[in-house]
Design an enzyme around this catalytic site. Structure first.
Site, PDB file in Angstrom:
ATOM      1  N   GLU A 115       8.175  28.408  -9.165  1.00 54.51           N
ATOM      2  CA  GLU A 115       9.301  27.475  -9.061  1.00 54.51           C
ATOM      3  C   GLU A 115      10.630  28.206  -8.913  1.00 54.51           C
ATOM      4  O   GLU A 115      10.874  29.227  -9.540  1.00 54.51           O
ATOM      5  CB  GLU A 115       9.364  26.583 -10.297  1.00 54.51           C
ATOM      6  CG  GLU A 115      10.461  25.537 -10.199  1.00 54.51           C
ATOM      7  CD  GLU A 115      10.461  24.596 -11.379  1.00 54.51           C
ATOM      8  OE1 GLU A 115      10.573  23.389 -11.135  1.00 54.51           O
ATOM      9  OE2 GLU A 115      10.357  25.059 -12.521  1.00 54.51           O
ATOM     10  N   HIS A 161      14.450  19.930  -3.358  1.00 52.57           N
ATOM     11  CA  HIS A 161      14.522  18.500  -3.616  1.00 52.57           C
ATOM     12  C   HIS A 161      15.113  18.244  -4.986  1.00 52.57           C
ATOM     13  O   HIS A 161      14.889  19.002  -5.924  1.00 52.57           O
ATOM     14  CB  HIS A 161      13.106  17.894  -3.550  1.00 52.57           C
ATOM     15  CG  HIS A 161      13.056  16.456  -3.894  1.00 52.57           C
ATOM     16  ND1 HIS A 161      12.444  15.974  -5.038  1.00 52.57           N
ATOM     17  CD2 HIS A 161      13.560  15.368  -3.267  1.00 52.57           C
ATOM     18  CE1 HIS A 161      12.555  14.652  -5.070  1.00 52.57           C
ATOM     19  NE2 HIS A 161      13.234  14.267  -4.008  1.00 52.57           N
ATOM     20  N   ARG A 212      17.471  15.501 -11.591  1.00 55.24           N
ATOM     21  CA  ARG A 212      16.307  16.382 -11.611  1.00 55.24           C
ATOM     22  C   ARG A 212      16.363  17.192 -10.317  1.00 55.24           C
ATOM     23  O   ARG A 212      16.127  16.677  -9.244  1.00 55.24           O
ATOM     24  CB  ARG A 212      15.019  15.564 -11.698  1.00 55.24           C
ATOM     25  CG  ARG A 212      14.912  14.800 -13.014  1.00 55.24           C
ATOM     26  CD  ARG A 212      13.579  14.067 -13.105  1.00 55.24           C
ATOM     27  NE  ARG A 212      13.511  13.264 -14.299  1.00 55.24           N
ATOM     28  CZ  ARG A 212      12.962  13.660 -15.451  1.00 55.24           C
ATOM     29  NH1 ARG A 212      12.462  14.870 -15.553  1.00 55.24           N
ATOM     30  NH2 ARG A 212      12.922  12.854 -16.488  1.00 55.24           N
ATOM     31  N   GLN A 241      -1.451  16.392  -5.371  1.00 54.10           N
ATOM     32  CA  GLN A 241      -1.048  16.147  -6.759  1.00 54.10           C
ATOM     33  C   GLN A 241      -0.105  14.957  -6.811  1.00 54.10           C
ATOM     34  O   GLN A 241       0.766  14.818  -5.957  1.00 54.10           O
ATOM     35  CB  GLN A 241      -0.349  17.397  -7.315  1.00 54.10           C
ATOM     36  CG  GLN A 241       0.083  17.270  -8.750  1.00 54.10           C
ATOM     37  CD  GLN A 241       0.651  18.589  -9.283  1.00 54.10           C
ATOM     38  OE1 GLN A 241       0.125  19.650  -8.997  1.00 54.10           O
ATOM     39  NE2 GLN A 241       1.707  18.503 -10.063  1.00 54.10           N
ATOM     40  N   GLU A 266       0.861  -1.177   0.000  1.00 58.18           N
ATOM     41  CA  GLU A 266       0.000   0.000   0.000  1.00 58.18           C
ATOM     42  C   GLU A 266       0.897   1.226   0.000  1.00 58.18           C
ATOM     43  O   GLU A 266       1.659   1.442   0.941  1.00 58.18           O
ATOM     44  CB  GLU A 266      -0.916   0.005   1.223  1.00 58.18           C
ATOM     45  CG  GLU A 266      -1.915  -1.125   1.217  1.00 58.18           C
ATOM     46  CD  GLU A 266      -2.739  -1.193   2.490  1.00 58.18           C
ATOM     47  OE1 GLU A 266      -3.845  -1.758   2.425  1.00 58.18           O
ATOM     48  OE2 GLU A 266      -2.282  -0.719   3.554  1.00 58.18           O
ATOM     49  N   HIS A 283      15.100  21.721  -6.918  1.00 54.89           N
ATOM     50  CA  HIS A 283      13.891  22.503  -7.132  1.00 54.89           C
ATOM     51  C   HIS A 283      13.144  22.784  -5.831  1.00 54.89           C
ATOM     52  O   HIS A 283      13.216  22.006  -4.889  1.00 54.89           O
ATOM     53  CB  HIS A 283      12.937  21.759  -8.067  1.00 54.89           C
ATOM     54  CG  HIS A 283      13.539  21.435  -9.395  1.00 54.89           C
ATOM     55  ND1 HIS A 283      13.159  20.337 -10.118  1.00 54.89           N
ATOM     56  CD2 HIS A 283      14.482  22.064 -10.139  1.00 54.89           C
ATOM     57  CE1 HIS A 283      13.853  20.288 -11.251  1.00 54.89           C
ATOM     58  NE2 HIS A 283      14.658  21.323 -11.285  1.00 54.89           N
ATOM     59  N   TYR A 303       5.754  10.608  -6.909  1.00 60.55           N
ATOM     60  CA  TYR A 303       5.673  11.390  -5.690  1.00 60.55           C
ATOM     61  C   TYR A 303       4.386  12.191  -5.618  1.00 60.55           C
ATOM     62  O   TYR A 303       3.870  12.672  -6.606  1.00 60.55           O
ATOM     63  CB  TYR A 303       6.901  12.281  -5.484  1.00 60.55           C
ATOM     64  CG  TYR A 303       7.253  13.226  -6.596  1.00 60.55           C
ATOM     65  CD1 TYR A 303       6.918  14.566  -6.512  1.00 60.55           C
ATOM     66  CD2 TYR A 303       7.949  12.786  -7.720  1.00 60.55           C
ATOM     67  CE1 TYR A 303       7.262  15.449  -7.526  1.00 60.55           C
ATOM     68  CE2 TYR A 303       8.295  13.661  -8.728  1.00 60.55           C
ATOM     69  CZ  TYR A 303       7.946  14.992  -8.625  1.00 60.55           C
ATOM     70  OH  TYR A 303       8.275  15.864  -9.624  1.00 60.55           O
ATOM     71  N   LYS A 358       6.719  16.570  -0.181  1.00 63.66           N
ATOM     72  CA  LYS A 358       6.755  15.497  -1.181  1.00 63.66           C
ATOM     73  C   LYS A 358       6.915  14.147  -0.499  1.00 63.66           C
ATOM     74  O   LYS A 358       7.771  13.970   0.360  1.00 63.66           O
ATOM     75  CB  LYS A 358       7.922  15.704  -2.149  1.00 63.66           C
ATOM     76  CG  LYS A 358       7.769  16.946  -2.993  1.00 63.66           C
ATOM     77  CD  LYS A 358       8.935  17.123  -3.951  1.00 63.66           C
ATOM     78  CE  LYS A 358       8.728  18.381  -4.782  1.00 63.66           C
ATOM     79  NZ  LYS A 358       9.879  18.650  -5.644  1.00 63.66           N
ATOM     80  N   ASP A 378      18.120  23.451 -15.482  1.00 61.81           N
ATOM     81  CA  ASP A 378      18.850  23.065 -14.274  1.00 61.81           C
ATOM     82  C   ASP A 378      20.348  23.327 -14.407  1.00 61.81           C
ATOM     83  O   ASP A 378      21.007  23.710 -13.435  1.00 61.81           O
ATOM     84  CB  ASP A 378      18.605  21.596 -13.930  1.00 61.81           C
ATOM     85  CG  ASP A 378      17.222  21.355 -13.346  1.00 61.81           C
ATOM     86  OD1 ASP A 378      16.535  22.338 -12.974  1.00 61.81           O
ATOM     87  OD2 ASP A 378      16.816  20.183 -13.272  1.00 61.81           O
TER      88      ASP A 378
END
Length: 180
Positions: free
Chosen positions: A141, A117, A58, A46, A28, A61, A130, A70, A166
């Site tokens: 952002e 992150h 990545r 989200q 789960e 941010h 996530y 997150k 980035d």
């Protein structure tokens, strides 16, 4: 579910029960009551999914006005997940921690609002799922350079692949305009 504190206050490593048998496994990923009981009370609004090849970074941010918490889960592959405290009044402001997450281990990482992150894929086809506590807003952002020498994050895969945005991100101190 077992909750482990990390070196950064509020960031949690969550070990989940996984049930294995001859058919495979079952886990789960999110049961709201359990996470609330563990102190994760932010609404998770989200769901995001990213697929990355080995070496892809990545990050780093964050959202400026609507910071996102997150809950990170690796569905396939393996990542080097990095969180940086960007809460201006925190005693750990500017400090970072990295944790390897893998699809092989039933773990998740909770990164509360107030942290930047990013992650680097350590395997091809690393699929990261996530949940976030606020909606993504491109105008809100922020980012800073994942290779900032002040932070000195030791990204494990030397042949890193970054997006154009980035790779052009400013230094941490330029973004936050204060020393550590």
């Amino acid at each position: 579910m077992k909750i482990l504190e990390t070196a950064l206050p509020g960031c949690l490593l969550i070990e989940q029960p996984q049930f294995n048998d001859n058919r495979g496994c079952f886990r789960e990923l999110y049961v709201q009551q359990r996470y609330q009981a563990a102190g994760i009370t932010e609404p998770l609004l989200q769901d995001n999914l990213s697929l990355s090849g080995k070496g892809v970074i990545r990050g780093m941010h964050f959202q400026r006005q609507q910071p996102q918490g997150k809950l990170v889960t690796v569905l396939s592959g393996k990542i080097y997940d990095v969180m940086v405290d960007i809460r201006p009044t925190s005693r750990t402001f500017g400090q970072w921690q990295a944790i390897e997450l893998s699809a092989e281990l039933p773990q998740q990482l909770w990164i509360p609002p107030g942290f930047a992150h990013g992650f680097q894929a350590l395997a091809d086809n690393s699929l990261v799922f996530y949940k976030t506590s606020s909606y993504y807003n491109a105008q809100d952002e922020g980012a800073f350079n994942a290779f900032d020498p002040q932070l000195n994050i030791p990204w494990p895969v030397k042949e890193a692949v970054l997006s154009g945005k980035d790779s052009q991100a400013p230094a941490f101190q330029q973004v936050f305009n204060r020393g550590r």
